[in-house]
Design a protein around this motif. Structure first.
Motif, PDB file in Angstrom:
ATOM      1  N   GLU A 159      -0.077   5.305  -1.016  1.00  0.00           N
ATOM      2  CA  GLU A 159      -0.006   6.363   0.001  1.00  0.00           C
ATOM      3  C   GLU A 159       0.904   7.491  -0.468  1.00  0.00           C
ATOM      4  O   GLU A 159       0.579   8.674  -0.311  1.00  0.00           O
ATOM      5  CB  GLU A 159       0.511   5.793   1.321  1.00  0.00           C
ATOM      6  CG  GLU A 159       0.552   6.825   2.433  1.00  0.00           C
ATOM      7  CD  GLU A 159       1.218   6.289   3.680  1.00  0.00           C
ATOM      8  OE1 GLU A 159       0.805   6.669   4.792  1.00  0.00           O
ATOM      9  OE2 GLU A 159       2.168   5.482   3.541  1.00  0.00           O
ATOM     10  N   ASN A 160       2.034   7.137  -1.061  1.00  0.00           N
ATOM     11  CA  ASN A 160       2.985   8.149  -1.527  1.00  0.00           C
ATOM     12  C   ASN A 160       2.412   8.997  -2.662  1.00  0.00           C
ATOM     13  O   ASN A 160       2.824  10.142  -2.861  1.00  0.00           O
ATOM     14  CB  ASN A 160       4.283   7.477  -1.982  1.00  0.00           C
ATOM     15  CG  ASN A 160       5.029   6.825  -0.833  1.00  0.00           C
ATOM     16  OD1 ASN A 160       4.872   7.224   0.317  1.00  0.00           O
ATOM     17  ND2 ASN A 160       5.839   5.825  -1.135  1.00  0.00           N
ATOM     18  N   LYS A 184      -3.114   8.867  -2.569  1.00  0.00           N
ATOM     19  CA  LYS A 184      -4.414   8.205  -2.716  1.00  0.00           C
ATOM     20  C   LYS A 184      -4.790   7.538  -1.388  1.00  0.00           C
ATOM     21  O   LYS A 184      -4.907   6.318  -1.264  1.00  0.00           O
ATOM     22  CB  LYS A 184      -4.357   7.177  -3.845  1.00  0.00           C
ATOM     23  CG  LYS A 184      -4.084   7.819  -5.207  1.00  0.00           C
ATOM     24  CD  LYS A 184      -4.112   6.792  -6.321  1.00  0.00           C
ATOM     25  CE  LYS A 184      -3.911   7.464  -7.682  1.00  0.00           C
ATOM     26  NZ  LYS A 184      -3.964   6.488  -8.795  1.00  0.00           N
ATOM     27  N   LEU A 185      -4.988   8.398  -0.393  1.00  0.00           N
ATOM     28  CA  LEU A 185      -5.176   7.912   0.972  1.00  0.00           C
ATOM     29  C   LEU A 185      -6.528   7.232   1.168  1.00  0.00           C
ATOM     30  O   LEU A 185      -6.635   6.245   1.910  1.00  0.00           O
ATOM     31  CB  LEU A 185      -5.028   9.078   1.952  1.00  0.00           C
ATOM     32  CG  LEU A 185      -3.714   9.862   1.836  1.00  0.00           C
ATOM     33  CD1 LEU A 185      -3.663  10.971   2.873  1.00  0.00           C
ATOM     34  CD2 LEU A 185      -2.520   8.932   1.996  1.00  0.00           C
ATOM     35  N   MET A 222       0.798  -1.230   0.000  1.00  0.00           N
ATOM     36  CA  MET A 222       0.000   0.000   0.000  1.00  0.00           C
ATOM     37  C   MET A 222       0.831   1.281   0.000  1.00  0.00           C
ATOM     38  O   MET A 222       0.304   2.362  -0.297  1.00  0.00           O
ATOM     39  CB  MET A 222      -0.928   0.016   1.223  1.00  0.00           C
ATOM     40  CG  MET A 222      -2.062  -1.010   1.190  1.00  0.00           C
ATOM     41  SD  MET A 222      -3.293  -0.684  -0.123  1.00  0.00           S
ATOM     42  CE  MET A 222      -2.740  -1.899  -1.370  1.00  0.00           C
ATOM     43  N   ARG A 223       2.115   1.205   0.323  1.00  0.00           N
ATOM     44  CA  ARG A 223       2.935   2.411   0.410  1.00  0.00           C
ATOM     45  C   ARG A 223       2.960   3.227  -0.888  1.00  0.00           C
ATOM     46  O   ARG A 223       2.870   4.459  -0.849  1.00  0.00           O
ATOM     47  CB  ARG A 223       4.370   2.054   0.815  1.00  0.00           C
ATOM     48  CG  ARG A 223       4.559   1.689   2.274  1.00  0.00           C
ATOM     49  CD  ARG A 223       4.200   2.816   3.205  1.00  0.00           C
ATOM     50  NE  ARG A 223       4.516   2.459   4.598  1.00  0.00           N
ATOM     51  CZ  ARG A 223       3.954   3.009   5.642  1.00  0.00           C
ATOM     52  NH1 ARG A 223       3.013   3.944   5.477  1.00  0.00           N
ATOM     53  NH2 ARG A 223       4.282   2.636   6.859  1.00  0.00           N
ATOM     54  N   THR A 278      -7.623  -1.481   2.214  1.00  0.00           N
ATOM     55  CA  THR A 278      -7.223  -2.200   3.425  1.00  0.00           C
ATOM     56  C   THR A 278      -8.437  -2.824   4.098  1.00  0.00           C
ATOM     57  O   THR A 278      -8.398  -3.975   4.553  1.00  0.00           O
ATOM     58  CB  THR A 278      -6.504  -1.256   4.402  1.00  0.00           C
ATOM     59  OG1 THR A 278      -5.313  -0.741   3.786  1.00  0.00           O
ATOM     60  CG2 THR A 278      -6.124  -1.978   5.691  1.00  0.00           C
ATOM     61  N   PHE A 324      -0.989   4.258   8.179  1.00  0.00           N
ATOM     62  CA  PHE A 324      -1.046   5.125   6.999  1.00  0.00           C
ATOM     63  C   PHE A 324      -1.557   6.511   7.359  1.00  0.00           C
ATOM     64  O   PHE A 324      -2.220   6.700   8.384  1.00  0.00           O
ATOM     65  CB  PHE A 324      -1.963   4.506   5.936  1.00  0.00           C
ATOM     66  CG  PHE A 324      -1.559   3.131   5.501  1.00  0.00           C
ATOM     67  CD1 PHE A 324      -0.400   2.919   4.775  1.00  0.00           C
ATOM     68  CD2 PHE A 324      -2.328   2.022   5.832  1.00  0.00           C
ATOM     69  CE1 PHE A 324      -0.021   1.649   4.373  1.00  0.00           C
ATOM     70  CE2 PHE A 324      -1.964   0.744   5.443  1.00  0.00           C
ATOM     71  CZ  PHE A 324      -0.795   0.559   4.708  1.00  0.00           C
ATOM     72  N   LYS A 325      -1.244   7.469   6.524  1.00  0.00           N
ATOM     73  CA  LYS A 325      -1.755   8.828   6.716  1.00  0.00           C
ATOM     74  C   LYS A 325      -3.271   8.819   6.560  1.00  0.00           C
ATOM     75  O   LYS A 325      -3.817   8.056   5.757  1.00  0.00           O
ATOM     76  CB  LYS A 325      -1.144   9.777   5.675  1.00  0.00           C
ATOM     77  CG  LYS A 325       0.366   9.908   5.779  1.00  0.00           C
ATOM     78  CD  LYS A 325       0.902  10.758   4.638  1.00  0.00           C
ATOM     79  CE  LYS A 325       2.422  10.818   4.671  1.00  0.00           C
ATOM     80  NZ  LYS A 325       2.957  11.571   3.499  1.00  0.00           N
ATOM     81  N   SER A 326      -3.947   9.659   7.317  1.00  0.00           N
ATOM     82  CA  SER A 326      -5.406   9.722   7.254  1.00  0.00           C
ATOM     83  C   SER A 326      -5.858  10.746   6.230  1.00  0.00           C
ATOM     84  O   SER A 326      -5.352  11.866   6.202  1.00  0.00           O
ATOM     85  CB  SER A 326      -5.991  10.090   8.628  1.00  0.00           C
ATOM     86  OG  SER A 326      -5.661   9.112   9.579  1.00  0.00           O
ATOM     87  N   VAL A 363      -6.285   3.754  -0.100  1.00  0.00           N
ATOM     88  CA  VAL A 363      -5.553   2.903   0.843  1.00  0.00           C
ATOM     89  C   VAL A 363      -6.482   2.415   1.953  1.00  0.00           C
ATOM     90  O   VAL A 363      -6.498   1.222   2.289  1.00  0.00           O
ATOM     91  CB  VAL A 363      -4.364   3.672   1.461  1.00  0.00           C
ATOM     92  CG1 VAL A 363      -3.749   2.858   2.605  1.00  0.00           C
ATOM     93  CG2 VAL A 363      -3.305   3.948   0.394  1.00  0.00           C
TER      94      VAL A 363
END
Length: 403
Positions: A157-158, A161-162, A153-154, A169, A197-199, A165
């Motif tokens: 995330e980078n 596309k939070l 998923m990283r 998940t 992960f970032k929210s 993710v």
């Protein structure tokens, strides 16, 4: 036998095969071609002699063969049929070998697709094909680890596309739960990962504040909005249903004797039949709608065709014409009801969530169609209907329509 003796064992005297005894029923069978296999000779429960293959040499060493033979002799001492036990072991090995993430995901998708609308099922498949299967589709399900999923998923995330993710998940967690429930793995290694992960910054459906509801109700009643659309707004507000559920309502779904709206499973988002209590106010709305539907099978027919229902975006368009674009949406009626019931009543959360047909929450699916919860839902919806009418001191759209 010794390891050296096993290595040097050969067929002699022109024989096709020759057996070398190691002890306690363990044999090394050597063929003229040089191939060597291990066998265990034992007595079956019915008294007959039989042989079990323990593997080929050198893949299975002398030490490995002795260990396998010892395990089988232990099973025999417990009264078990070694031939049956070995077949079970082979099936389990084969079962584990073919249980990749892809195969389990496909089995889950087949089951899940039968409970949701076609569009939702297509969304599941798209996420699988884009974000899951290319990364870990070939991984045996029992080898999946949390770190493996995080690495997959990283890249998303980078790219920022939070939301993807989070949703992917959650989807994969459901697949792994399916694997646990069907005994393919013993536990689910994919937790919530809330702190991994970032929210994303979530944009909620536009909705006015509760304090503004009286003004909105009055505005709708006194506006030039089509009478049928006014009724649709009040119907959706009182029943707390989704836009597609309310706009597609058919007369055949209502039992006025029982005072219940039987929302069919095929039209419900969660694919479960929903028994919605009809409050006195909702019945008044339906009577007014009956006088406007021009004989259509739909409670809220389209302006252009009685064979079609009104569009699901009708209320959103009407709110924009009233100058409420960005402030209020059709879905906002559910938010108003949910917030009000939570903040101003003592109804159990399980009752409020069942009213909103949130069957994905803990305990809700089990409570969904139980009669005792139906009665509680009825009381909660009656409170909500009376609360709405009280906010405008009885001023409603349905009271202004001549029946």
């Amino acid at each position: 036998m010794t390891a050296k003796a096993v290595e040097n064992a050969k067929v002699t005297n022109g024989k096709i095969t020759q057996r070398f005894l190691d002890g306690k029923g363990l044999y090394l069978t050597v063929r003229k071609s040089g191939a060597k296999t291990w066998q265990l000779r034992f007595i079956k429960p019915d008294g007959r002699e039989s042989n079990l293959g323990l593997g080929r040499y050198p893949e299975v060493s002398l030490l490995d063969a002795r260990k396998k033979a010892a395990e089988l002799r232990k099973l025999k001492a417990q009264g078990k049929d070694l031939a049956v036990e070995q077949k079970k072991q082979k099936l389990e090995v084969k079962r584990q070998a073919c249980n990749t993430v892809k195969k389990i995901a496909e089995m889950w998708l087949e089951t899940a697709s039968s409970r949701v609308v076609k569009k939702t099922a297509e969304g599941y498949r798209q996420k699988l094909n884009l974000h899951i299967l290319p990364k870990i589709g070939d991984v045996p399900i029992h080898d999946v680890r949390a770190a493996m999923w995080i690495d997959a998923m990283r890249p998303l995330e980078n790219k920022g596309k939070l939301e993807t993710v989070i949703r992917t998940t959650a989807l994969f967690r459901r697949i792994m739960n399916f694997a646990v429930n069907n005994d393919y793995i013993t536990h689910n290694p994919i937790g919530s990962m809330r702190d991994v992960f970032k929210s994303p910054t979530r944009a909620n459906f536009a909705c006015i504040d509760i304090s503004e509801l009286p003004d909105l109700l009055t505005m709708v009643v006194q506006s030039t909005m089509r009478p049928a659309n006014k009724l649709l707004f009040e119907f959706q507000l009182h029943t707390l249903t989704r836009s597609r559920e309310s706009t597609g309502a058919r007369w055949e779904e209502f039992s006025f004797d029982e005072q219940i709206w039987y929302l069919p499973a095929e039209r419900a988002k969660n694919k479960l039949m929903h028994k919605i209590p009809l409050t006195a106010e909702v019945i008044s709305i339906l009577k007014a709608a009956k006088s406007l539907c021009r004989g259509s099978e739909y409670v809220f027919p389209s302006r252009t065709s009685l064979k079609k229902h009104v569009h699901s975006e009708t209320l959103n368009a009407a709110f924009k014409r009233l100058g409420l674009g960005g402030k209020m949406t059709s879905h906002g009626t559910r938010s108003l009801g949910s917030t009000t019931l939570y903040e101003r009543t003592d109804f159990e959360s399980v009752v409020i969530e069942a009213l909103l047909s949130h069957t994905d929450r803990d305990g809700i699916r089990d409570a969904y169609n139980r009669n005792k919860f139906f009665q509680k839902r009825k009381r909660a919806l009656e409170w909500w209907s009376l609360h709405i009418v009280g906010l405008t001191h009885g001023l409603t759209s349905y009271s202004t329509i001549e029946l």
